[in-house]
Every structure is written in C-alpha cells, then in structure tokens.
Design an enzyme around this catalytic site. Structure first.
Site, PDB file in Angstrom:
ATOM      1  N   CYS A 119      -2.802   8.744   2.485  1.00  0.00           N
ATOM      2  CA  CYS A 119      -2.515   8.190   1.156  1.00  0.00           C
ATOM      3  C   CYS A 119      -3.700   8.421   0.233  1.00  0.00           C
ATOM      4  O   CYS A 119      -3.553   8.394  -0.976  1.00  0.00           O
ATOM      5  CB  CYS A 119      -2.159   6.720   1.260  1.00  0.00           C
ATOM      6  SG  CYS A 119      -3.337   5.778   2.211  1.00  0.00           S
ATOM      7  N   GLU A 148       0.891  -1.170   0.000  1.00  0.00           N
ATOM      8  CA  GLU A 148       0.000   0.000   0.000  1.00  0.00           C
ATOM      9  C   GLU A 148       0.923   1.211   0.000  1.00  0.00           C
ATOM     10  O   GLU A 148       1.546   1.512   1.011  1.00  0.00           O
ATOM     11  CB  GLU A 148      -0.886  -0.064   1.251  1.00  0.00           C
ATOM     12  CG  GLU A 148      -2.195   0.672   1.068  1.00  0.00           C
ATOM     13  CD  GLU A 148      -2.035   2.152   1.283  1.00  0.00           C
ATOM     14  OE1 GLU A 148      -1.613   2.847   0.346  1.00  0.00           O
ATOM     15  OE2 GLU A 148      -2.335   2.614   2.393  1.00  0.00           O
TER      16      GLU A 148
HETATM   17  O1  TXE Z   1       8.012   6.101   4.539  1.00  0.00           O
HETATM   18  P1  TXE Z   1       8.796   4.751   4.471  1.00  0.00           P
HETATM   19  P2  TXE Z   1       8.279   7.421   5.354  1.00  0.00           P
HETATM   20  C1  TXE Z   1       4.703   8.280   1.751  1.00  0.00           C
HETATM   21  C2  TXE Z   1       4.667   9.793   1.847  1.00  0.00           C
HETATM   22  C3  TXE Z   1       5.915  10.118   2.585  1.00  0.00           C
HETATM   23  C4  TXE Z   1       6.845   9.035   2.178  1.00  0.00           C
HETATM   24  C5  TXE Z   1       7.960   8.783   3.158  1.00  0.00           C
HETATM   25  O2  TXE Z   1       4.736  10.332   0.545  1.00  0.00           O
HETATM   26  O3  TXE Z   1       6.488  11.311   2.167  1.00  0.00           O
HETATM   27  O4  TXE Z   1       6.024   7.903   2.033  1.00  0.00           O
HETATM   28  O5  TXE Z   1       7.448   8.429   4.444  1.00  0.00           O
HETATM   29  C6  TXE Z   1       9.742   1.182   7.304  1.00  0.00           C
HETATM   30  N1  TXE Z   1      12.701  -2.263   4.938  1.00  0.00           N
HETATM   31  N2  TXE Z   1       3.861   7.635   2.730  1.00  0.00           N
HETATM   32  O6  TXE Z   1       9.708   7.819   5.328  1.00  0.00           O
HETATM   33  O7  TXE Z   1      10.260   4.955   4.419  1.00  0.00           O
HETATM   34  C7  TXE Z   1       9.721   2.411   8.169  1.00  0.00           C
HETATM   35  O8  TXE Z   1      10.465   2.191   9.360  1.00  0.00           O
HETATM   36  C8  TXE Z   1      11.549  -2.417   5.631  1.00  0.00           C
HETATM   37  C9  TXE Z   1       2.710   6.989   2.199  1.00  0.00           C
HETATM   38  O9  TXE Z   1       7.648   7.253   6.690  1.00  0.00           O
HETATM   39  O10 TXE Z   1       8.186   4.016   3.354  1.00  0.00           O
HETATM   40  C10 TXE Z   1       8.216   2.585   8.367  1.00  0.00           C
HETATM   41  O11 TXE Z   1       7.758   1.700   9.371  1.00  0.00           O
HETATM   42  N3  TXE Z   1      10.900  -1.416   6.210  1.00  0.00           N
HETATM   43  C11 TXE Z   1       1.999   6.237   3.191  1.00  0.00           C
HETATM   44  C12 TXE Z   1       7.651   2.166   7.024  1.00  0.00           C
HETATM   45  O12 TXE Z   1       8.658   1.373   6.418  1.00  0.00           O
HETATM   46  C13 TXE Z   1      11.404  -0.177   6.081  1.00  0.00           C
HETATM   47  C14 TXE Z   1       2.148   6.435   4.606  1.00  0.00           C
HETATM   48  C15 TXE Z   1       7.300   3.313   6.099  1.00  0.00           C
HETATM   49  O13 TXE Z   1       8.461   4.056   5.855  1.00  0.00           O
HETATM   50  C16 TXE Z   1      12.598   0.063   5.357  1.00  0.00           C
HETATM   51  C17 TXE Z   1       3.381   7.061   4.978  1.00  0.00           C
HETATM   52  C18 TXE Z   1      13.241  -1.048   4.774  1.00  0.00           C
HETATM   53  N4  TXE Z   1      14.371  -0.921   4.051  1.00  0.00           N
HETATM   54  C19 TXE Z   1       4.168   7.648   4.040  1.00  0.00           C
HETATM   55  N5  TXE Z   1      12.844   1.389   5.378  1.00  0.00           N
HETATM   56  C20 TXE Z   1       0.804   5.500   2.801  1.00  0.00           C
HETATM   57  N6  TXE Z   1       0.921   4.653   1.795  1.00  0.00           N
HETATM   58  O14 TXE Z   1      -0.221   5.628   3.436  1.00  0.00           O
HETATM   59  C21 TXE Z   1      11.842   1.961   6.101  1.00  0.00           C
HETATM   60  N7  TXE Z   1      10.979   1.012   6.520  1.00  0.00           N
END
Ligand code: TXE
Length: 515
Positions: free
Chosen positions: A277, A243
C-alpha cells in the site's frame, strides 16, 4: 479456527484452497467460517476479553513476549509459509517476520506507559481532580490483506492485544494458512484461551465479522471493500479503522542525491512485486536531474530478477485478478501516449509481471490516478520540486510518500498531504514502531503503530473528583440572589470582557474616529 474447542459450532461445508502463486502448488485448505461460527468466536472472545483485560500490564506483556519468542523461534516456518502463500522471496518474508516482531515488541512494552492515568488541569474547576484513563475496548475484529499477511495485521493485532483486548482475526482468503499459524502459536503462548482467534473465509466471513458484536473493526484492503465494511459496522455503530491503500508519490528535487533517489524509487516501486500500500506509484523528478534519474532507474530495473526461485528479487503477483488491473493500467497508458522504457504490458508471463518503467505519462491515464499495485514505476518530469509537490497532492489518496533533496526539504515534506513521509529514503516510517501509520482521504483513517496505534484500541474515560467544596457552589439550585453579578464579575475578570479590555478600547477609539 484456532482455539475453538469450548463451544460446539455448526460444521462449515465450503473450503478455501491456498495456492502458491509462484508455481500453482496447493498448500492446504481452510474452512469458510459461517456467520454463526464468527458470532460464536466473538462470544468466546468476549469472555476472554474480561480475563485478559483484568490482567496487569506486566502480566499481559509477559504473555505477549512469550508469544513473540515462539514466533521468533518458528521464524523459518512462518517465513517459508509467507513465501509460499504470497509468492515473495524468502528473504523478504523473513524481513516481514522481523518487522512484525518489532511492532509486537513495541506494543507489548509500551502499553503500560501509554495507558497510564493522566492527571490534567481542572481549569476553572480548581477544586476538582481531573483524570483521564484508558481502557481496553473489549473485542477487536481484524480483517487482513494478503500482501503483508503477518506484518499488516500485526499492526492491529499486537497493539489491540497489548491494550488489553481480545482479537478475532480474519486473514485474507489468499493467505489464510499463515494467519492460522500465528494464531495457533499464540494459543500455545498465551494462557487466556481464545484471546486471539483466527476465523478463515472470504468476503462473507469478513462481512460477518464486520456485522458482529465487536467493539472495533480494523480493516486493511481496498477502498470499495472498506466502504462495505463501514456499512456493515454502522448497523451496530461499531467504530472502524480503515487502511485502504494509496498512490504514493516520490518527489526528487534538483539538489537530490539522484543515484540514491533512483535506487530507492526502484526498490520502493518493485519490492513485493509492487504489492504494497506504500509502494512508490509515481515519481515526480525535477527537470535538471530527470534524465540522470531515468537512466539510473532503467539500469537498476534491468538487474531485478523476477521468478519463484531462490535468486529472484520479486515473485509472482499474489492475487491473480490483480494482473488484469496492471495490464489494463499499462495498456491504457500506452494507448494514450506513454513510453515504456523497460517491461511493459507484453512482458507479463502467467503470474509474473516484469518490472516496468514508463515515462510521458499524463494525468488522464489510470496509471496516475488509480492504485496499480504492481511492479510499475511511472516517472514524470516536473519543473521543480514545488511543481512535483502540487502534482503529488493532486490525488484522492494520501497514505505514504517520499521526497529526496536538501535545501528546504523538511518544509516541503510537511506539505505533502499524506499520513507518512520518508525524507531521502522510502518506506522507512513503516519499520519504525514508534511512528503512527495511516492515511487521509481514500487511504482511510485511524492509525496503527506507535502510541496512537495503541490508543486506537482503547476507550478514553474522563473522571472529575471533587477535592473540596467551594463556598459558592455553582452546580446547585440553591444559589444566593447576587450569584448572577458574581459570575458576571468572574467572566470579566477571567476572560477580559470589561471596558479595561485593550482590544475593546482600541475598537472604541476607531469607531469614534469614523464618526
Ligand atoms: O481486497 P479486499 P483484495 C488493494 C489493491 C488490490 C485491491 C483488491 O489495490 O488490488 O485492494 O485486493 C475481506 N466485508 N489492496 O481483493 O477485497 C477479504 O476477505 C468484510 C490494498 O484482496 O479489500 C480480505 O480479507 N470483509 C491493501 C480483505 O477484506 C471483506 C492490501 C481485503 O479484501 C469483504 C490489499 C466484505 N464485504 C489490497 N469483502 C492495503 N491497503 O494494503 C472482502 N473482505
């Protein structure tokens, strides 16, 4: 880590600080769980999954209902923590609790029906009983975001547990305390130890969970991280549910209730400070109602209060680095000729971004192609809803969408290339537990919520049981000499392959005519 007493694991040295984005208050610290600790949690979950999976649906439902009741009893505490860790107003936090519990309830009550054995037609194998059965996967890893720190992961956690799986949950490092709290409450409500555990940490902990011996990973976050999670999961052929956010469009047709559409656009773009999102990230408005729409939007936006106090409608930006993305998108748009009607890149105070409405935006601007994830609404004038539809679909994303209008509106709605659409409303699909939630393209794949959401966390098994033996046993090497002709006869009889076939006759006549 919730409920981790049975196995001794190495001590973590690094800690994550949870900070209130509204005022900088330090709310607490959680450990960064190491790869060994994550693997130990998964091993404990594996044991729990056997016990939990062997319970009847009614037994699991009772325990999940107990958890739901305890969560409801502690709703104030949970909402307060969501409010303080994420920054959203308290009322939004309580709404998040309510929507989360509605999904937990649906999943708990629905699993038995959805996972019931299905008898299906055996077709040509008429002497067989054909059955489809659904089984828990085992251990599901859930990696969650910070924007809806309870609601979003609950769409996986609640459904995976209801389907008979154990869950290891890694909340975002921005909102770890509330993740830990719901797991702690689960540990007191659910009698099977370790059936729902929380591991805390950043991307390293998330990476460890994605690489661990789990049976599925349900991920919510950015496209880039989603791809890294898929890479890690690929090593074990672990299936994934992704997602990954969106660039949701609203289309306003010329026969729409314009004031209603404008109010919905303002709420859809600004709620949770635009950090959803399924936020409205673009509004395509038919020419004949464009000016009325823009005037109403600007009017409404001027009344939206930003701040960390009790009267605020939207709070701070939760993820500090998101502020730079929002500013970049706005500056890029202004540099390329966009008009700011309210708010703007110079109206960003610390962690607070003032609601912004921009017009005269063009497709070369980042604000129209990349996820802004902030309280920003670009409005685009289009000749008709049909043109709005074409532009709405001109994106790599496809998560949510909304459309306002009357004549032929359902037909237009069907043609929006997105996982979900609200007609004459915004975001409504997310709060209806029976509707599946998920996207297409860069928005990801797989579905949480609804019956599809339950099936995501099951494995399907096919069983063929012979009821009686046929005189001609085809699955045998002891076939009589004339079997070929008999099967050929059956092919022609059942599938129309002989000269009696009407289509064949027509074709034959046509060929004769040409000669
Ligand atoms: O997301 P990340 P972030 C989008 C929104 C935002 C951007 C960055 O545009 O600007 O994402 O947000 C974990 N392996 N959304 O930095 O990095 C991390 O610890 C496994 C859309 O928060 O994707 C967290 O628990 N896991 C959105 C989760 O992934 C890893 C909601 C999300 O982090 C990882 C939020 C790795 N290598 C942000 N690196 C939606 N779809 O609703 C990080 N994580």
């Amino acid at each position: 880590m919730a409920a981790t007493t049975q196995e001794s694991t190495p001590k973590s040295v690094d800690l994550i600080e949870s900070v209130n984005p509204n005022n900088g208050e330090v709310l607490g610290h959680v450990p960064i769980h190491t790869e060994e600790q994550v693997n130990a949690a998964v091993r404990r979950a594996r044991e729990a999954a056997v016990e939990w999976g062997n319970l009847t649906h009614a037994e699991r439902r009772n325990q999940l209902v107990r958890w739901r009741r305890l969560l409801a009893a502690q709703a104030d505490e949970i909402a307060d923590l969501i409010h303080r860790e994420n920054g959203k107003p308290r009322v939004d936090a309580m709404l998040e609790v309510m929507n989360s519990l509605s999904h937990l309830s649906y999943a708990a009550n629905r699993a038995e029906k959805i996972m019931a054995d299905q008898k299906v037609s055996a077709g040509v194998m008429a002497n067989f009983r054909a059955t489809i059965s659904y089984h828990p996967l085992g251990v599901v890893g859930v990696i969650g975001p910070w924007n809806y720190p309870v609601f979003t992961p609950m769409g996986s956690i609640g459904y995976a547990l209801a389907a008979g799986n154990a869950v290891v949950f890694k909340p975002s490092e921005i909102t770890p305390l509330v993740g830990q709290l719901i797991a702690d409450i689960a540990a007191t409500a659910i009698s099977v130890p370790n059936v729902f555990q929380c591991v805390t940490g950043d991307g390293r902990t998330g990476g460890a969970l994605a690489s661990a011996a789990v049976d599925k990973i349900a991920f919510t976050g950015s496209v880039g991280t989603g791809k890294r999670v898929m890479e890690a999961a690929a090593k074990n052929l672990t299936p994934v549910l992704m997602e990954l956010g969106g660039k949701d469009a609203m289309i306003v047709a010329d026969d729409a209730d314009v004031n209603k559409a404008a109010e919905a656009a303002v709420f859809g773009a600004l709620t949770n400070a635009g950090q959803a999102c399924i936020s409205v990230e673009r509004a395509y408005v038919a020419d004949s109602v464009y000016q009325q729409f823009v005037d109403k939007v600007v009017d409404e936006v001027r009344n939206v209060r930003v701040g960390g106090d009790e009267d605020a409608n939207i709070g701070a930006i939760t993820l500090p680095r998101q502020i730079d993305i929002i500013r970049d998108h706005l500056e890029d748009a202004v540099a390329k000729g966009a008009k700011v009607l309210v708010g703007g890149p110079d109206k960003i105070d610390g962690n607070f971004v003032h609601p912004t409405v921009v017009t005269d935006v063009t497709p070369d601007m980042r604000i129209l192609s990349e996820e802004t994830f902030g309280p920003v609404l670009p409005v685009i004038r289009v000749s008709s809803a049909e043109e709005g539809l074409r532009l709405a679909n001109d994106t790599t994303f496809g998560l949510g969408s909304s459309i306002f209008g009357k004549a032929g509106i359902r037909k237009l709605a069907r043609r929006i290339r997105a996982g979900m659409t609200s007609i004459n409303s915004v975001m409504a699909f997310a709060a209806i537990p029976s509707l599946p939630f998920g996207g297409v393209g860069d928005s990801g794949f797989g579905r949480i919520h609804g019956d599809e959401g339950l099936k995501e966390f099951t494995r399907t098994k096919a069983t063929a049981e012979e009821r009686f033996t046929l005189p001609m046993a085809l699955m045998s090497f002891k076939l009589p000499k004339n079997t070929y002709d008999k099967i050929r006869g059956m092919v022609q009889q059942m599938y129309g392959g002989g000269p009696v076939d009407r289509a064949g006759e027509v074709l034959h006549k046509l060929r004769r005519k040409r000669r």
